[in-house]
Design a protein around this motif. Structure first.
Motif, PDB file in Angstrom:
ATOM      1  N   ARG A 186       0.815  -1.203   0.000  1.00 36.13           N
ATOM      2  CA  ARG A 186       0.000   0.000   0.000  1.00 36.13           C
ATOM      3  C   ARG A 186       0.855   1.262   0.000  1.00 36.13           C
ATOM      4  NH1 ARG A 186      -2.740  -1.334   3.970  1.00 36.13           N
ATOM      5  NH2 ARG A 186      -1.708  -0.147   5.602  1.00 36.13           N
ATOM      6  N   ARG A 187       1.942   1.261   0.761  1.00 34.21           N
ATOM      7  CA  ARG A 187       2.797   2.443   0.827  1.00 34.21           C
ATOM      8  C   ARG A 187       3.536   2.704  -0.474  1.00 34.21           C
ATOM      9  NH1 ARG A 187       5.529   2.104   6.914  1.00 34.21           N
ATOM     10  NH2 ARG A 187       3.589   2.511   8.056  1.00 34.21           N
ATOM     11  N   HIS A 188       3.797   1.658  -1.231  1.00 37.72           N
ATOM     12  CA  HIS A 188       4.481   1.827  -2.509  1.00 37.72           C
ATOM     13  C   HIS A 188       3.494   2.046  -3.652  1.00 37.72           C
ATOM     14  CE1 HIS A 188       7.865   0.180  -0.219  1.00 37.72           C
ATOM     15  NE2 HIS A 188       8.644   0.622  -1.181  1.00 37.72           N
ATOM     16  N   GLY A 189       2.227   2.187  -3.320  1.00 38.54           N
ATOM     17  CA  GLY A 189       1.236   2.479  -4.328  1.00 38.54           C
ATOM     18  C   GLY A 189       0.949   1.349  -5.281  1.00 38.54           C
ATOM     19  N   ARG A 190       1.287   0.133  -4.880  1.00 37.13           N
ATOM     20  CA  ARG A 190       1.035  -1.008  -5.752  1.00 37.13           C
ATOM     21  C   ARG A 190      -0.402  -1.459  -5.605  1.00 37.13           C
ATOM     22  NH1 ARG A 190       6.526  -4.322  -4.048  1.00 37.13           N
ATOM     23  NH2 ARG A 190       8.016  -2.825  -4.930  1.00 37.13           N
ATOM     24  N   PRO A 191      -1.003  -1.909  -6.693  1.00 33.75           N
ATOM     25  CA  PRO A 191      -2.404  -2.337  -6.624  1.00 33.75           C
ATOM     26  C   PRO A 191      -2.574  -3.550  -5.726  1.00 33.75           C
ATOM     27  CG  PRO A 191      -1.421  -2.968  -8.719  1.00 33.75           C
ATOM     28  CD  PRO A 191      -0.431  -2.080  -8.025  1.00 33.75           C
ATOM     29  N   ARG A 192      -3.634  -3.540  -4.956  1.00 34.99           N
ATOM     30  CA  ARG A 192      -3.903  -4.672  -4.075  1.00 34.99           C
ATOM     31  C   ARG A 192      -4.411  -5.849  -4.891  1.00 34.99           C
ATOM     32  NH1 ARG A 192      -7.662  -2.779   0.736  1.00 34.99           N
ATOM     33  NH2 ARG A 192      -7.157  -4.885   1.431  1.00 34.99           N
ATOM     34  N   LEU A 193      -4.079  -7.022  -4.421  1.00 31.53           N
ATOM     35  CA  LEU A 193      -4.570  -8.229  -5.080  1.00 31.53           C
ATOM     36  C   LEU A 193      -6.064  -8.376  -4.829  1.00 31.53           C
ATOM     37  CD1 LEU A 193      -1.715 -10.667  -3.995  1.00 31.53           C
ATOM     38  CD2 LEU A 193      -1.959  -9.564  -6.223  1.00 31.53           C
ATOM     39  N   SER A 194      -6.692  -9.177  -5.641  1.00 33.13           N
ATOM     40  CA  SER A 194      -8.107  -9.453  -5.407  1.00 33.13           C
ATOM     41  C   SER A 194      -8.275 -10.189  -4.083  1.00 33.13           C
ATOM     42  CB  SER A 194      -8.665 -10.303  -6.554  1.00 33.13           C
ATOM     43  OG  SER A 194      -8.070 -11.597  -6.537  1.00 33.13           O
ATOM     44  N   LEU A 195      -9.505 -10.201  -3.593  1.00 36.27           N
ATOM     45  CA  LEU A 195      -9.765 -10.833  -2.297  1.00 36.27           C
ATOM     46  C   LEU A 195      -9.338 -12.292  -2.299  1.00 36.27           C
ATOM     47  CD1 LEU A 195     -10.991 -10.828   0.522  1.00 36.27           C
ATOM     48  CD2 LEU A 195     -13.221 -11.298  -0.519  1.00 36.27           C
ATOM     49  N   HIS A 196      -9.682 -13.022  -3.351  1.00 37.18           N
ATOM     50  CA  HIS A 196      -9.349 -14.442  -3.404  1.00 37.18           C
ATOM     51  C   HIS A 196      -7.837 -14.648  -3.447  1.00 37.18           C
ATOM     52  CE1 HIS A 196     -13.468 -14.189  -5.163  1.00 37.18           C
ATOM     53  NE2 HIS A 196     -13.666 -15.201  -4.342  1.00 37.18           N
ATOM     54  N   ALA A 197      -7.150 -13.818  -4.228  1.00 36.37           N
ATOM     55  CA  ALA A 197      -5.697 -13.946  -4.328  1.00 36.37           C
ATOM     56  C   ALA A 197      -5.029 -13.604  -3.002  1.00 36.37           C
ATOM     57  CB  ALA A 197      -5.163 -13.037  -5.438  1.00 36.37           C
ATOM     58  N   ARG A 198      -5.550 -12.587  -2.312  1.00 37.34           N
ATOM     59  CA  ARG A 198      -4.964 -12.209  -1.023  1.00 37.34           C
ATOM     60  C   ARG A 198      -5.099 -13.330   0.000  1.00 37.34           C
ATOM     61  NH1 ARG A 198      -7.622  -7.024   1.003  1.00 37.34           N
ATOM     62  NH2 ARG A 198      -9.036  -7.311  -0.753  1.00 37.34           N
ATOM     63  N   VAL A 199      -6.273 -13.958   0.038  1.00 38.70           N
ATOM     64  CA  VAL A 199      -6.471 -15.053   0.999  1.00 38.70           C
ATOM     65  C   VAL A 199      -5.472 -16.171   0.732  1.00 38.70           C
ATOM     66  CG1 VAL A 199      -8.062 -16.855   1.743  1.00 38.70           C
ATOM     67  CG2 VAL A 199      -8.891 -14.523   1.420  1.00 38.70           C
ATOM     68  N   ILE A 200      -5.289 -16.531  -0.528  1.00 45.27           N
ATOM     69  CA  ILE A 200      -4.381 -17.627  -0.875  1.00 45.27           C
ATOM     70  C   ILE A 200      -2.936 -17.241  -0.570  1.00 45.27           C
ATOM     71  CG2 ILE A 200      -3.473 -18.988  -2.791  1.00 45.27           C
ATOM     72  CD1 ILE A 200      -6.262 -18.948  -4.004  1.00 45.27           C
ATOM     73  N   VAL A 201      -2.534 -15.998  -0.925  1.00 49.50           N
ATOM     74  CA  VAL A 201      -1.159 -15.543  -0.666  1.00 49.50           C
ATOM     75  C   VAL A 201      -0.885 -15.492   0.829  1.00 49.50           C
ATOM     76  CG1 VAL A 201       0.408 -13.577  -0.816  1.00 49.50           C
ATOM     77  CG2 VAL A 201      -0.883 -14.290  -2.830  1.00 49.50           C
ATOM     78  N   TYR A 202      -1.816 -14.902   1.592  1.00 51.88           N
ATOM     79  CA  TYR A 202      -1.604 -14.782   3.031  1.00 51.88           C
ATOM     80  C   TYR A 202      -1.621 -16.138   3.718  1.00 51.88           C
ATOM     81  CZ  TYR A 202      -2.514  -9.828   2.247  1.00 51.88           C
ATOM     82  OH  TYR A 202      -2.467  -8.539   1.797  1.00 51.88           O
ATOM     83  N   ALA A 203      -2.481 -17.037   3.245  1.00 49.60           N
ATOM     84  CA  ALA A 203      -2.519 -18.383   3.820  1.00 49.60           C
ATOM     85  C   ALA A 203      -1.209 -19.109   3.546  1.00 49.60           C
ATOM     86  CB  ALA A 203      -3.695 -19.176   3.255  1.00 49.60           C
ATOM     87  N   GLY A 204      -0.656 -18.917   2.344  1.00 46.16           N
ATOM     88  CA  GLY A 204       0.634 -19.533   2.028  1.00 46.16           C
ATOM     89  C   GLY A 204       1.751 -19.001   2.898  1.00 46.16           C
ATOM     90  N   MET A 205       1.803 -17.671   3.061  1.00 44.69           N
ATOM     91  CA  MET A 205       2.838 -17.070   3.909  1.00 44.69           C
ATOM     92  C   MET A 205       2.664 -17.497   5.358  1.00 44.69           C
ATOM     93  SD  MET A 205       2.887 -13.231   2.239  1.00 44.69           S
ATOM     94  CE  MET A 205       4.153 -12.631   3.368  1.00 44.69           C
ATOM     95  N   ALA A 206       1.419 -17.537   5.816  1.00 39.16           N
ATOM     96  CA  ALA A 206       1.159 -17.961   7.195  1.00 39.16           C
ATOM     97  C   ALA A 206       1.560 -19.417   7.395  1.00 39.16           C
ATOM     98  CB  ALA A 206      -0.317 -17.763   7.536  1.00 39.16           C
ATOM     99  N   SER A 207       1.332 -20.257   6.388  1.00 35.64           N
ATOM    100  CA  SER A 207       1.709 -21.669   6.494  1.00 35.64           C
ATOM    101  C   SER A 207       3.217 -21.818   6.659  1.00 35.64           C
ATOM    102  CB  SER A 207       1.236 -22.436   5.258  1.00 35.64           C
ATOM    103  OG  SER A 207      -0.162 -22.399   5.148  1.00 35.64           O
ATOM    104  N   LEU A 208       3.985 -21.043   5.892  1.00 38.48           N
ATOM    105  CA  LEU A 208       5.441 -21.118   5.995  1.00 38.48           C
ATOM    106  C   LEU A 208       5.926 -20.672   7.370  1.00 38.48           C
ATOM    107  CD1 LEU A 208       6.518 -19.727   2.494  1.00 38.48           C
ATOM    108  CD2 LEU A 208       6.662 -22.091   3.310  1.00 38.48           C
ATOM    109  N   LEU A 209       5.387 -19.545   7.850  1.00 39.85           N
ATOM    110  CA  LEU A 209       5.821 -19.020   9.144  1.00 39.85           C
ATOM    111  C   LEU A 209       5.412 -19.948  10.285  1.00 39.85           C
ATOM    112  CD1 LEU A 209       5.026 -15.221   8.652  1.00 39.85           C
ATOM    113  CD2 LEU A 209       7.293 -16.234   8.952  1.00 39.85           C
TER     114      LEU A 209
END
Length: 219
Positions: free
Chosen positions: A105-128
């Motif tokens: 958001r701070r770099h002005g990049r477009p946000r991913l769609s809701l479905h893509a965000r859930v999948i990306v965040y779930a993947g990152m959360a799984s790794l952590l």
């Protein structure tokens, strides 16, 4: 200035320091667990001090947010995840996932769609969570009588199979604390798997619904 604006300002200023504290917590905890028996005691004591310092920062943030919210017990009821994370600080590295969206958001990049965000965040959360879960269960199981989890690699294998809800059973925790950690990993795995599969199914339904609305060419 009302409580909501003061709380928002605090959360904005504390965001980056708390992400750094999460990284310090995870790094120092990993060094303590993996370096046990290999590093000198002063180094391990330093890592322990860093771990508790980061945990103290989490406690200060929770206390300040609770005070500025003006909700008292209502704050605890409305923020159950923050309360659980304070008690179980191994979940704190999940702030890194939240920081990803802030940077975008701070770099002005477009946000991913809701479905893509859930999948990306779930993947990152799984790794952590997979990494922290492997550290936690390995800390409890190493050196235990009759343990089948003899190396950190074994702990990673166990955590991956548990998060994926496969559970081969070739490596299992034998200590009570190790089993408690394993139950937590099972719960996280079910939640993340449900989030990803549910989101993917929702996306497919949305795509098919749009195609049905458009109808066949020339209709």
């Amino acid at each position: 200035m009302d409580d909501d604006s003061r709380l928002a300002r605090w959360q904005k200023h504390a965001e980056v320091p708390l992400v750094l504290a999460s990284l310090i917590f995870l790094s120092s905890y990993a060094v303590r667990v993996l370096g046990h028996g290999h590093l000198s005691q002063p180094v391990l004591d330093l890592c322990l001090a860093l771990t508790f310092t980061a945990w103290a920062m989490f406690g200060v943030d929770y206390a300040v947010c609770w005070r500025l919210s003006g909700q008292r017990l209502g704050f605890v009821r409305r923020h159950p995840l923050d309360t659980v994370v304070l008690v179980l600080p191994l979940l704190r590295p999940l702030r890194i996932v939240k920081m990803y969206e802030t940077v975008q958001r701070r770099h002005g990049r477009p946000r991913l769609s809701l479905h893509a965000r859930v999948i990306v965040y779930a993947g990152m959360a799984s790794l952590l969570l997979g990494f922290t879960g492997a550290l936690a269960v390995y800390q409890q199981e190493r050196g235990a009588p009759g343990a089948t989890m003899r190396t950190f690699g074994d702990a990673v294998w166990f955590t991956c199979s548990t998060l994926a809800t496969v559970g081969y059973g070739d490596i299992t925790p034998v200590t009570e604390r190790g089993r408690v950690v394993a139950v937590g990993i099972m719960g996280v795995g079910l939640g993340l798997l449900g989030a990803v599969t549910g989101t993917f199914a929702s996306w497919l339904l949305q795509v098919f619904s749009v195609e049905d609305d458009e109808g066949p060419p020339g209709s």
